[in-house]
Design a protein around this motif. Structure first.
Motif, PDB file in Angstrom:
ATOM      1  N   ASN A  62       0.799  -1.227   0.000  1.00 43.80           N
ATOM      2  CA  ASN A  62       0.000   0.000   0.000  1.00 43.80           C
ATOM      3  C   ASN A  62       0.828   1.272   0.000  1.00 43.80           C
ATOM      4  O   ASN A  62       0.258   2.366   0.008  1.00 43.80           O
ATOM      5  N   LEU A  63       2.150   1.149  -0.008  1.00 39.66           N
ATOM      6  CA  LEU A  63       2.990   2.333   0.020  1.00 39.66           C
ATOM      7  C   LEU A  63       2.815   3.172  -1.246  1.00 39.66           C
ATOM      8  O   LEU A  63       2.844   4.408  -1.193  1.00 39.66           O
ATOM      9  N   GLY A  64       2.630   2.527  -2.388  1.00 36.05           N
ATOM     10  CA  GLY A  64       2.469   3.272  -3.626  1.00 36.05           C
ATOM     11  C   GLY A  64       1.225   4.143  -3.634  1.00 36.05           C
ATOM     12  O   GLY A  64       1.242   5.252  -4.193  1.00 36.05           O
ATOM     13  N   TYR A  65       0.152   3.678  -3.026  1.00 38.08           N
ATOM     14  CA  TYR A  65      -1.075   4.476  -2.960  1.00 38.08           C
ATOM     15  C   TYR A  65      -0.845   5.753  -2.163  1.00 38.08           C
ATOM     16  O   TYR A  65      -1.218   6.862  -2.602  1.00 38.08           O
ATOM     17  N   VAL A  66      -0.230   5.633  -0.997  1.00 37.59           N
ATOM     18  CA  VAL A  66       0.031   6.810  -0.168  1.00 37.59           C
ATOM     19  C   VAL A  66       0.985   7.760  -0.885  1.00 37.59           C
ATOM     20  O   VAL A  66       0.799   8.989  -0.867  1.00 37.59           O
ATOM     21  N   THR A  67       1.999   7.217  -1.536  1.00 35.16           N
ATOM     22  CA  THR A  67       2.954   8.053  -2.267  1.00 35.16           C
ATOM     23  C   THR A  67       2.268   8.825  -3.386  1.00 35.16           C
ATOM     24  O   THR A  67       2.531  10.015  -3.593  1.00 35.16           O
ATOM     25  N   LEU A  68       1.390   8.164  -4.113  1.00 33.55           N
ATOM     26  CA  LEU A  68       0.686   8.821  -5.224  1.00 33.55           C
ATOM     27  C   LEU A  68      -0.184   9.963  -4.732  1.00 33.55           C
ATOM     28  O   LEU A  68      -0.202  11.056  -5.323  1.00 33.55           O
ATOM     29  N   LEU A 108       2.051  12.813  -3.679  1.00 31.21           N
ATOM     30  CA  LEU A 108       2.611  13.470  -4.857  1.00 31.21           C
ATOM     31  C   LEU A 108       1.605  14.453  -5.463  1.00 31.21           C
ATOM     32  O   LEU A 108       1.964  15.573  -5.855  1.00 31.21           O
ATOM     33  N   ALA A 109       0.355  14.031  -5.556  1.00 33.52           N
ATOM     34  CA  ALA A 109      -0.680  14.926  -6.085  1.00 33.52           C
ATOM     35  C   ALA A 109      -0.835  16.161  -5.203  1.00 33.52           C
ATOM     36  O   ALA A 109      -1.011  17.280  -5.698  1.00 33.52           O
ATOM     37  N   GLY A 110      -0.765  15.972  -3.882  1.00 35.32           N
ATOM     38  CA  GLY A 110      -0.863  17.125  -2.987  1.00 35.32           C
ATOM     39  C   GLY A 110       0.319  18.065  -3.108  1.00 35.32           C
ATOM     40  O   GLY A 110       0.157  19.298  -3.068  1.00 35.32           O
ATOM     41  N   MET A 111       1.515  17.515  -3.271  1.00 37.42           N
ATOM     42  CA  MET A 111       2.704  18.365  -3.411  1.00 37.42           C
ATOM     43  C   MET A 111       2.687  19.151  -4.714  1.00 37.42           C
ATOM     44  O   MET A 111       3.086  20.316  -4.750  1.00 37.42           O
ATOM     45  N   GLN A 112       2.243  18.543  -5.780  1.00 35.89           N
ATOM     46  CA  GLN A 112       2.225  19.239  -7.059  1.00 35.89           C
ATOM     47  C   GLN A 112       1.152  20.317  -7.109  1.00 35.89           C
ATOM     48  O   GLN A 112       1.185  21.166  -8.002  1.00 35.89           O
ATOM     49  N   ALA A 113       0.213  20.285  -6.165  1.00 36.58           N
ATOM     50  CA  ALA A 113      -0.792  21.352  -6.088  1.00 36.58           C
ATOM     51  C   ALA A 113      -0.307  22.553  -5.289  1.00 36.58           C
ATOM     52  O   ALA A 113      -0.972  23.589  -5.278  1.00 36.58           O
ATOM     53  N   ILE A 114       0.844  22.436  -4.613  1.00 45.46           N
ATOM     54  CA  ILE A 114       1.395  23.556  -3.848  1.00 45.46           C
ATOM     55  C   ILE A 114       2.045  24.545  -4.815  1.00 45.46           C
ATOM     56  O   ILE A 114       2.876  24.140  -5.633  1.00 45.46           O
ATOM     57  N   PRO A 115       1.709  25.822  -4.768  1.00 44.37           N
ATOM     58  CA  PRO A 115       2.326  26.794  -5.688  1.00 44.37           C
ATOM     59  C   PRO A 115       3.837  26.853  -5.503  1.00 44.37           C
ATOM     60  O   PRO A 115       4.336  26.941  -4.373  1.00 44.37           O
ATOM     61  N   PRO A 141      -4.818  18.723   4.405  1.00 52.42           N
ATOM     62  CA  PRO A 141      -5.998  18.018   3.883  1.00 52.42           C
ATOM     63  C   PRO A 141      -5.673  16.658   3.289  1.00 52.42           C
ATOM     64  O   PRO A 141      -6.436  15.704   3.461  1.00 52.42           O
ATOM     65  N   THR A 142      -4.520  16.548   2.608  1.00 52.39           N
ATOM     66  CA  THR A 142      -4.116  15.262   2.043  1.00 52.39           C
ATOM     67  C   THR A 142      -3.828  14.252   3.143  1.00 52.39           C
ATOM     68  O   THR A 142      -4.233  13.089   3.059  1.00 52.39           O
ATOM     69  N   THR A 143      -3.136  14.687   4.187  1.00 55.96           N
ATOM     70  CA  THR A 143      -2.836  13.792   5.310  1.00 55.96           C
ATOM     71  C   THR A 143      -4.103  13.332   6.007  1.00 55.96           C
ATOM     72  O   THR A 143      -4.227  12.160   6.392  1.00 55.96           O
ATOM     73  N   PHE A 144      -5.047  14.240   6.174  1.00 55.66           N
ATOM     74  CA  PHE A 144      -6.304  13.864   6.821  1.00 55.66           C
ATOM     75  C   PHE A 144      -7.060  12.837   5.989  1.00 55.66           C
ATOM     76  O   PHE A 144      -7.587  11.853   6.524  1.00 55.66           O
ATOM     77  N   PHE A 145      -7.107  13.036   4.682  1.00 55.24           N
ATOM     78  CA  PHE A 145      -7.766  12.070   3.800  1.00 55.24           C
ATOM     79  C   PHE A 145      -7.091  10.701   3.893  1.00 55.24           C
ATOM     80  O   PHE A 145      -7.769   9.661   4.003  1.00 55.24           O
ATOM     81  N   LEU A 146      -5.769  10.682   3.853  1.00 55.93           N
ATOM     82  CA  LEU A 146      -5.054   9.409   3.932  1.00 55.93           C
ATOM     83  C   LEU A 146      -5.238   8.759   5.295  1.00 55.93           C
ATOM     84  O   LEU A 146      -5.325   7.529   5.392  1.00 55.93           O
TER      85      LEU A 146
END
Length: 348
Positions: free
Chosen positions: A223-229, A232-239, A267-272
């Protein structure tokens, strides 16, 4: 010299005000305003319940038809495969009934009393708690670290992302059987690697707590790949401007991570956190493929106990009582997270 006087100017008269008086409407704008008001009233007709004529009734019928066509199949599937089994499980938990038997006896809360007073219940709950904390905490920490690494402009980054995510889409049962060969104390790959450092391989199959450690390692790998993905999406949304401004101010990478990246990833951490806890509490396939709850119940979680009691021992009523406890536990954990953890989450 002759003085001449100009005739007095007539008093200036104010031009008539073309704006409408207070409380009056401009006759030239009245049709547009009336049309706008009618349009809003028509849109709000399903809420207010007002009868605005054939057009409003036609739009209301069209809206209901679209709602039933789009949401109806999903609601029907939820009622059939989620809520109906839940209610049926609640009913079965009040019966003493074995699978295949034509006779069922009503026992009320007897199954619950037996479950809470059973000697194995404490061990099952302890194992479930340790497994959940280890898998969720480990997945969040390792997934964040791997996401930070794969977010950097490294050669072969896209291939590495694909390889990291690939285990998540594999069958848990197949993954568990595969890792059994890796953990084999005599011929497994891990035994060979430990032999290079003159370290004896633990008895992963028979000596507690190594079976539980083995299950946790395999669950994290899958399940590590799911959390990483998701990270990654959350980091790429940071300006990127925020990071550039922090760099210009002399902030170190660690300070940027602590003061900018992690707060914006809340928010990403809370969702995960919510999804991983729910997934961990319902984990079954890896345990079934590797240890089957053994040895001596050291890897039996609450989910696996429900399977054993219901489909191995045939005690459907007792298993339904355990399933109800699991449902209430999931509901309580999710409610507590929504109540307390989400308060510290800041959405942009």
């Amino acid at each position: 010299m002759t003085l001449t006087t100009r005739p007095p100017r007539p008093p200036a008269t104010e031009a008539p005000d073309s704006s409408p008086a207070l409380g009056q409407t401009d006759p030239h704008q009245r049709p547009a305003r009336a049309g706008l008001t009618e349009r809003f009233a028509t849109l709000l007709a399903p809420v207010t319940g007002r009868d605005l004529g054939p057009l409003a009734r036609r739009r209301r019928r069209t809206g209901w038809v679209a709602f039933i066509a789009l949401a109806g199949p999903n609601i029907a599937l939820l009622l059939m495969f989620v809520y109906r089994p839940l209610l049926q499980s609640l009913y079965l938990s009040t019966l003493q009934w074995n699978l295949g038997s034509s006779v069922a006896r009503f026992v009320g809360l007897g199954n619950y009393v037996e479950w809470f007073t059973a000697p194995s219940t404490r061990q099952v709950l302890t194992t479930t708690g340790i497994f959940t904390v280890a898998t969720v905490g480990g997945a969040l920490v390792l997934g964040l670290g791997l996401a930070l690494l794969l977010n950097r402009p490294l050669p072969g980054r896209d291939i590495a992302r694909t390889v990291a995510f690939a285990p998540y889409v594999l069958s848990g049962l197949a993954v568990g059987i595969l890792w059994l060969f890796i953990f084999d104390p005599r011929y497994g790959l891990l035994s060979v690697v430990l032999g290079w450092f003159s370290v004896a391989s633990p008895q992963w199959y028979t000596d507690p707590p190594w079976p539980l450690v083995m299950i946790v390692v395999v669950y994290l790998w899958k399940n590590l790949g799911y959390v990483t993905l998701i990270y990654l999406a959350g980091m790429q949304a940071i300006p990127q401007d925020l990071r550039d401004a922090a760099a210009l101010d002399g902030a170190s990478p660690a300070r940027t991570l602590r003061s900018i990246v992690l707060p914006l990833l809340a928010p990403t951490t809370f969702f995960l956190l919510v999804t991983m806890i729910l997934s961990s509490l319902q984990s079954f396939d890896i345990i079934q493929g590797m240890t089957k709850g053994g040895p001596v119940g050291s890897t039996t979680t609450l989910m696996y106990q429900i399977y054993q009691e219901g489909f191995v021992n045939g005690r459907a009523g007792y298993a339904s009582a355990g399933a109800t406890v699991l449902f209430l536990l999931l509901l309580a954990v999710t409610g507590l997270q929504m109540r307390f953890v989400e308060r510290k989450v800041h959405y942009a």
